[in-house]
Scaffold this motif. Structure first.
Motif, mmCIF file in Angstrom:
data_model
loop_
_atom_site.group_PDB
_atom_site.id
_atom_site.type_symbol
_atom_site.label_atom_id
_atom_site.label_comp_id
_atom_site.label_asym_id
_atom_site.label_seq_id
_atom_site.Cartn_x
_atom_site.Cartn_y
_atom_site.Cartn_z
ATOM 1 N N ALA A 273 5.202 -20.394 37.297
ATOM 2 C CA ALA A 273 4.845 -20.389 38.717
ATOM 3 C C ALA A 273 3.967 -19.184 39.048
ATOM 4 O O ALA A 273 3.038 -19.280 39.857
ATOM 5 N N GLY A 274 4.223 -18.056 38.393
ATOM 6 C CA GLY A 274 3.451 -16.853 38.667
ATOM 7 C C GLY A 274 2.163 -16.749 37.880
ATOM 8 O O GLY A 274 1.261 -15.988 38.255
ATOM 9 N N ALA B 99 14.958 -21.395 33.789
ATOM 10 C CA ALA B 99 14.696 -20.684 35.036
ATOM 11 C C ALA B 99 13.667 -19.573 34.827
ATOM 12 O O ALA B 99 12.732 -19.401 35.626
ATOM 13 N N ILE B 100 13.833 -18.809 33.737
ATOM 14 C CA ILE B 100 12.887 -17.726 33.435
ATOM 15 C C ILE B 100 11.487 -18.294 33.190
ATOM 16 O O ILE B 100 10.485 -17.780 33.703
ATOM 17 N N ARG C 20 10.027 -28.585 39.398
ATOM 18 C CA ARG C 20 9.280 -27.545 40.118
ATOM 19 C C ARG C 20 7.869 -28.011 40.480
ATOM 20 O O ARG C 20 7.128 -27.287 41.131
ATOM 21 N N GLU D 13 19.239 -20.635 31.702
ATOM 22 C CA GLU D 13 18.575 -19.351 31.964
ATOM 23 C C GLU D 13 17.142 -19.379 31.452
ATOM 24 O O GLU D 13 16.219 -18.900 32.123
ATOM 25 N N GLY E 231 10.285 -21.196 34.208
ATOM 26 C CA GLY E 231 9.758 -21.766 35.449
ATOM 27 C C GLY E 231 9.160 -20.707 36.348
ATOM 28 O O GLY E 231 8.079 -20.892 36.935
ATOM 29 N N GLU E 232 9.841 -19.564 36.456
ATOM 30 C CA GLU E 232 9.324 -18.471 37.281
ATOM 31 C C GLU E 232 8.019 -17.924 36.699
ATOM 32 O O GLU E 232 7.083 -17.600 37.433
ATOM 33 N N TRP E 233 7.981 -17.813 35.378
ATOM 34 C CA TRP E 233 6.775 -17.293 34.725
ATOM 35 C C TRP E 233 5.593 -18.235 34.940
ATOM 36 O O TRP E 233 4.496 -17.800 35.297
#
Length: 221
Positions: free
Chosen positions: A214-215, A207-208, A58, A204, A210-212
């Motif tokens: 990123a935000g 992915a969770i 990412r 999972e 990575g999203e956190w």
């Protein structure tokens, strides 16, 4: 598609000891995730290395390092007491953070922590001690309850990821979540046990997380 990744073995000095680590910096990265491993583990933890690889894909830089020296790991393999010395682990995580802020390649990086098991408690304590440097913490199957009195002083946004079948740890995480006064969230991965060994569950988690990141770490570049 990200550019090349600079892979480097690093040695982090801490007084008379050296902590060994593996650092990966994708081309153009501006954020780094520091991993704090859990009980009886090391920077070679296959679960943490998998998550680190997904984060690198990412565009995040990562640092996995040993919280204990080889000699200490040998002692701990017999006594199992150092892995629960949260103060010791937190002190070493702070030292690694300070080291990153002194290196030309990472001195301007925004920092996040990824803590597993007892490493999650160390990550929260270290985040409370370096509020200007550490922006966010992610815990995987962690013991944030062991951070106790430091929880109220954490300024970093915090995500707690727990397996849906890890009942005792769910309750420990709920207890800690109630005591955090920051942007916070608890995500339960259905059908997962403590180590997320079931098919697809660690994916999972990655992915969770990575999203956190990123935000909560801002722009990658």
């Amino acid at each position: 598609m990200m550019g090349p990744i600079i892979e480097e073995h690093v040695s982090i000095p801490l007084g008379p000891i050296i902590l060994e680590g593996d650092q990966n910096i994708p081309d153009g990265a501006a954020c780094i995730v520091v991993f704090a491993h859990g009980s009886g583990s090391s920077r070679h933890s296959p679960r943490n290395r998998y998550v680190a690889q997904q984060l690198q894909d990412r565009g995040f830089a990562t640092l996995l390092f040993d919280l204990l020296t080889p000699e200490e790991e040998n002692i701990d393999a017999v006594t199992a007491h150092l892995r629960f010395d949260i103060e010791l682990l937190a002190t070493r995580l702070v030292a690694a953070t300070d080291w990153l802020l002194q290196q030309p390649a990472t001195e301007k990086f925004r920092i996040g922590y990824f803590g597993a098991s007892t490493g999650a408690a160390a990550a929260l304590i270290a985040a409370a001690r370096r509020p200007e440097a550490v922006m966010t913490v992610v815990s995987r199957g962690g013991r944030p309850d062991l951070a106790k009195d430091s929880l109220a002083n954490v300024k970093a946004s915090t995500l707690l990821i727990v397996g849906g079948m890890d009942t005792p740890v769910i309750e420990m995480n709920k207890w800690a979540l109630d005591r955090l006064n920051v942007q916070k969230e608890m995500r339960i991965v259905p059908g997962a046990t403590h180590l997320f060994q079931e098919p697809g569950k660690l994916e999972e988690v990655a992915a969770i997380a990575g999203e956190w990141f990123a935000g909560n770490l801002g722009s990658l570049r």
